[in-house]
Design a protein around this motif. Structure first.
Motif, PDB file in Angstrom:
ATOM      1  N   LEU A 481       0.818  -1.222   0.000  1.00 55.66           N
ATOM      2  CA  LEU A 481       0.000   0.000   0.000  1.00 55.66           C
ATOM      3  C   LEU A 481       0.846   1.264   0.000  1.00 55.66           C
ATOM      4  O   LEU A 481       0.369   2.329  -0.394  1.00 55.66           O
ATOM      5  CB  LEU A 481      -0.924   0.008   1.229  1.00 55.66           C
ATOM      6  N   TYR A 482       2.093   1.166   0.452  1.00 52.61           N
ATOM      7  CA  TYR A 482       2.924   2.356   0.623  1.00 52.61           C
ATOM      8  C   TYR A 482       4.349   2.035   0.168  1.00 52.61           C
ATOM      9  O   TYR A 482       4.699   0.865  -0.079  1.00 52.61           O
ATOM     10  CB  TYR A 482       2.922   2.811   2.087  1.00 52.61           C
ATOM     11  N   ASN A 483       5.156   3.070   0.086  1.00 47.32           N
ATOM     12  CA  ASN A 483       6.564   2.898  -0.290  1.00 47.32           C
ATOM     13  C   ASN A 483       7.319   2.399   0.939  1.00 47.32           C
ATOM     14  O   ASN A 483       7.582   3.153   1.871  1.00 47.32           O
ATOM     15  CB  ASN A 483       7.135   4.225  -0.795  1.00 47.32           C
ATOM     16  N   ASN A 484       7.706   1.134   0.915  1.00 46.42           N
ATOM     17  CA  ASN A 484       8.308   0.508   2.087  1.00 46.42           C
ATOM     18  C   ASN A 484       9.632   1.157   2.468  1.00 46.42           C
ATOM     19  O   ASN A 484       9.961   1.310   3.645  1.00 46.42           O
ATOM     20  CB  ASN A 484       8.506  -0.982   1.806  1.00 46.42           C
ATOM     21  N   THR A 485      10.395   1.560   1.471  1.00 46.39           N
ATOM     22  CA  THR A 485      11.713   2.140   1.736  1.00 46.39           C
ATOM     23  C   THR A 485      11.597   3.426   2.547  1.00 46.39           C
ATOM     24  O   THR A 485      12.371   3.665   3.492  1.00 46.39           O
ATOM     25  CB  THR A 485      12.432   2.426   0.411  1.00 46.39           C
ATOM     26  N   ILE A 486      10.609   4.245   2.196  1.00 47.86           N
ATOM     27  CA  ILE A 486      10.419   5.524   2.900  1.00 47.86           C
ATOM     28  C   ILE A 486      10.059   5.271   4.360  1.00 47.86           C
ATOM     29  O   ILE A 486      10.603   5.903   5.273  1.00 47.86           O
ATOM     30  CB  ILE A 486       9.319   6.353   2.196  1.00 47.86           C
ATOM     31  N   ILE A 487       9.160   4.302   4.616  1.00 45.62           N
ATOM     32  CA  ILE A 487       8.724   4.029   5.978  1.00 45.62           C
ATOM     33  C   ILE A 487       9.862   3.403   6.789  1.00 45.62           C
ATOM     34  O   ILE A 487      10.061   3.728   7.964  1.00 45.62           O
ATOM     35  CB  ILE A 487       7.481   3.120   5.968  1.00 45.62           C
ATOM     36  N   VAL A 488      10.640   2.518   6.159  1.00 42.05           N
ATOM     37  CA  VAL A 488      11.785   1.912   6.860  1.00 42.05           C
ATOM     38  C   VAL A 488      12.764   2.988   7.309  1.00 42.05           C
ATOM     39  O   VAL A 488      13.242   2.987   8.450  1.00 42.05           O
ATOM     40  CB  VAL A 488      12.485   0.880   5.947  1.00 42.05           C
ATOM     41  N   GLN A 489      13.052   3.929   6.416  1.00 38.78           N
ATOM     42  CA  GLN A 489      13.994   4.998   6.754  1.00 38.78           C
ATOM     43  C   GLN A 489      13.446   5.852   7.902  1.00 38.78           C
ATOM     44  O   GLN A 489      14.191   6.257   8.809  1.00 38.78           O
ATOM     45  CB  GLN A 489      14.252   5.876   5.519  1.00 38.78           C
TER      46      GLN A 489
END
Length: 848
Positions: A481-489
């Motif tokens: 549903l979302y950009n995983n890389t952005i949330i991980v960072q």
């Protein structure tokens, strides 16, 4: 003045704040009617399903459509039109005026009748079926009630139906019945029999009949509604029984409902089983304390036998109501459409039943959005004015304004459905008021899916203020549903401020899992000792990543770890696991014990090691292991058990190695348990062991008692009794001797019982054998001689023959049997005797 929603309201209820929904809605008849009433005044009106006919004070008759547009105009008289009558087809109209003129003419034909009387004609009524040639009739009312009928040569012939009781004030013709009102009351005439069947007197004779006229209305062909003054009567015309007629009319009238109203009646109309009443109201002015005319009322009532129940009541603001009298108002209605026309000199108002759109309007006005939404969903095929989506959006806005954010967000699911644009609009609206958390639980996750930015915006909101809520969303929302890389960072940045935050670490592991970085996720789970670590390993087949982490897994949950390792030994071998656990023998034991329980042979190379492990960490399971294992070195096990002084295990090993006497000695000396020693001797069933046991026990009275109580069925107790020294005191000796005698007696009884059973069975079997041997044996053409192999029966049945049949079912010709060389006359089957089987051979052997 048009409708109540876009101009001055004509439905100004006295209880504006009431929660009771009105039954009717009102609108002013405009267009041509407005133009007419600016210069003239309405005096009467008749309603047909196709059009309206309006009479004025200046002697004009206008035909109008249902919107009030003028379609035709007739100049009938220079003075007031008193009555307009239409037949049911709407093709013929009767008109009477104040100057005595009466006209009946066809609207679409040249047919016409004119008559002028010397007095005002108040009413005219044409036959309901005037269009038919044999029903060319109409009545007029002045001082007399006259019936006009067209006869021969198209001439109209008048006849008097009634006179002498004052002016005729009202006439209503329905089917074959004519009802009219004069100064005295209401009469009904049956046109078939030309008989008057009733007279209903008016109640309040103090009221002037010209100022407070009678209102008549036929609900159906047999039900007449009468309203006069403030009294209402509902009359039913019924057939009289033949036995009651005599000189009476064949019909009579029964008043089924009768009640009084609060105000004076100006008009009546039926509405299903209810009544619509137009009332004239007078009130005392607050300023001058003088009685004045108030707004007329339109009430819906439910008739009861002697009263009525008010359903709704509306006060109507009609033009010039302050100057109107009771006689100036009229109520007409259109059957089948529930349309009610309120006629006054300066105004015509139409009342109609409220439809579902009106119901929804009222609900929205009262801010009952939930009910409005439900009503719209139920009637979505019939409503024209409203849309479910618009009502739903208004409902959401209303909830937000009230501060019920969670309920508003929950309703978004149902109302917005799959409309992604509206979803995104609502999310931004919730963001503006700082309530993204409220809507987060209800955001769509599949069909439709919103822009990734929407979900990221919600996640950032939680990450700033609520780690637990953030973790819940990450767990519930699919990772795409979302950009995983952005949330991980973003999570990594927050962990820099709080490196030991378990919630963030757990969430980061889940994010790594979504991103297929399973190694990093596994490291975090193991660090946190999280229960999902095993699920992660299984789901993503991470066994290669845990080869060097077996100790960590065992420390976290040894039971789950061992089950997982044993279930996947093809991916992580037993040898590898044992090697990894070499420095943790307690965990090594747990693993090998579980392995042995599953399969006694898979870990056979480690059975020697397991002896020490069981002895150290799990002694209760050592003896079961020694019993079940077939690969355990007995000498090694015996050495370990003797070093640790494990008596039971040592006894078992000595016994298994064949050293029963040493084992028995250890039981007697170490355990000093005579019962266990006896049990051991019973298991071994060795006479020498019993001898050793007796020798050891002979100088120990308690042991002697135990032996006397238990060895009676295995060893002759006399052997023990003879060895007891004279004068030795033995506890419970008498009881022990009694038990020996009882056991002996029981054995004798058992033997006798068995003997009886054996004899009975033998006799029964002998009798069975005898009965079997006495039975006949079938001999036919298919049987052959066992010696010559020819058919046993000769082809010629007349010849004599001899056949010998043995119990074994072998058959011989007598001449084919060899001559017996024995002295015994008994002969036996040669075949069975040669094979040494069967009853013949046994006897033969006995003779020998």
């Amino acid at each position: 003045q048009e409708t109540r929603t876009n101009e001055e309201s004509t439905d100004e209820s006295e209880e504006d704040e009431s929660e009771e929904e009105p039954k009717l809605k009102y609108e002013r008849l405009s267009n041509g009617v407005t133009e007419i009433l600016q210069k003239d005044a309405a005096s009467c009106m008749t309603v047909h399903e196709k059009f309206l006919a309006l009479g004025t004070h200046y002697g004009k008759v206008y035909l109008l459509d249902v919107q009030g547009n003028i379609t035709q105009k007739f100049d009938v008289s220079p003075v007031k039109i008193n009555q307009i009558s239409l037949d049911e087809s709407g093709e013929h109209m009767g008109v009477c005026s104040e100057d005595g003129k009466v006209q009946v003419f066809g609207l679409y034909s040249a047919e016409e009748f004119h008559e002028t009387f010397d007095c005002p004609i108040k009413i005219v009524a044409v036959h309901p079926h005037f269009v038919r040639s044999h029903f060319k009739q109409f009545v007029t009312g002045g001082k007399k009630l006259l019936l006009y009928e067209r006869g021969w040569m198209n001439r109209w012939k008048p006849s008097v139906l009634h006179e002498g009781e004052g002016n005729i004030r009202n006439v209503k013709w329905r089917g074959h019945l004519i009802a009219w009102a004069n100064n005295m009351g209401v009469k009904i005439l049956d046109m078939i029999s030309k008989q008057r069947i009733t007279n209903v007197p008016r109640d309040d004779i103090s009221l002037r009949p010209d100022m407070y006229p009678c209102s008549l209305c036929w609900k159906d062909n047999l039900t007449l509604i009468i309203g006069w003054g403030n009294s209402v009567k509902i009359c039913s015309v019924k057939e009289r029984h033949a036995s009651e007629m005599r000189d009476l009319p064949n019909r009579y009238v029964e008043i089924v409902f009768q009640f009084d109203t609060e105000f004076y009646i100006s008009g009546l109309a039926p509405l299903c089983d209810q009544l619509v009443i137009l009332s004239y109201v007078k009130e005392i002015s607050e300023n001058t304390e003088v009685e004045c005319c108030a707004r007329p009322r339109l009430d819906i009532v439910q008739p009861l036998p002697e009263s009525c129940e008010e359903i709704s009541s509306d006060a109507l603001t009609v033009r010039g109501f302050q100057e109107n009298e009771c006689r100036d108002y009229h109520l007409e209605y259109s059957e089948g459409e529930s349309l009610f026309y309120i006629i006054s000199p300066r105004d015509v108002v139409v009342a109609k039943e409220r439809d579902q759109d009106d119901h929804i309007d009222w609900l929205l006005e009262k801010k009952k959005y939930e009910e409005a939404l439900m009503a719209a969903e139920i009637s979505q095929k019939t409503i024209k004015k409203h849309k479910i989506l618009d009502i739903g959006l208004a409902y959401i806005n209303h909830l937000v304004e009230k501060g019920e954010y969670d309920l508003a967000a929950r309703k978004c699911q149902k109302i917005l459905g799959k409309n992604t644009e509206l979803w995104e609009f609502e999310v931004y609206k919730f963001k503006e008021i700082g309530q993204l958390k409220a809507i987060s639980r209800y955001l769509p996750r599949r069909d439709p899916v919103l822009k990734p930015l929407i979900y990221e915006m919600v996640l950032h909101e939680f990450l700033e203020s609520d780690y637990e809520g953030f973790a819940t969303l990450i767990k519930e929302w699919p990772g795409d549903l979302y950009n995983n890389t952005i949330i991980v960072q973003a999570v990594v940045d927050h962990l820099k401020k709080d490196p030991q935050n378990r919630t963030l670490l757990r969430t980061l592991a889940e994010l790594y899992t979504y991103d297929q970085r399973y190694g990093r996720a596994l490291e975090i789970y193991l660090t946190l000792r999280h229960k999902d670590v095993f699920q992660l390993i299984h789901k993503h087949n991470l066994f290669s990543s845990i080869r060097d982490k077996i100790v960590l897994l065992m420390d976290f949950d040894s039971e789950k770890a061992v089950d997982m390792l044993l279930d996947n030994e093809d991916k992580i071998s037993i040898d590898r696991v044992v090697e990894e656990l070499e420095n943790r023998p307690e965990l090594q034991h747990v693993y090998l014990h579980k392995l042995f329980k599953r399969d006694h042979h898979k870990g056979q190379r480690y059975h020697e090691k397991q002896i020490s492990l069981y002895a150290e960490y799990d002694r209760p399971n050592l003896l079961p292991f020694l019993r079940d294992s077939t690969h355990c070195p007995l000498e090694k096990a015996l050495e370990i058990c003797q070093q640790r002084n494990f008596v039971e295990e040592t006894v078992y090993l000595l016994s298994r190695m064949g050293n029963s006497r040493s084992a028995l000695k250890m039981i007697m000396e170490e355990l000093q348990d005579v019962d266990k020693a006896i049990e051991f001797a019973k298991e071994q069933d060795d006479g020498e062991l019993w001898e050793d046991l007796i020798l050891y026990s002979i100088d120990k009275p308690p042991f002697i008692t135990g032996l006397l109580n238990n060895i009676g069925t295995h060893v002759d107790p006399i052997l023990l009794i003879h060895r007891i020294k004279e004068g030795m005191e033995i506890p419970n000796l008498r009881d022990s001797l009694v038990k020996i005698l009882q056991d002996y007696n029981l054995q004798i009884l058992l033997r006798e019982g068995c003997k009886k059973i054996l004899v009975a069975d033998s006799l029964s079997l002998l009798k069975k054998m005898h009965r079997t041997q006495m039975k006949g044996v079938l001999v036919d053409e298919e049987n052959i001689c066992e010696s010559c192999l020819s058919p046993i029966l000769p082809s010629d049945a007349s010849k004599s023959f001899n056949v010998v049949v043995f119990h074994c079912r072998h058959m011989f010709h007598k001449e084919c049997l060899p001559v017996s060389n024995t002295v015994s006359p008994v002969q036996f089957c040669n075949i069975c005797s040669a094979k040494h089987r069967g009853p013949g051979s046994a006897i033969l052997e006995m003779k020998k």
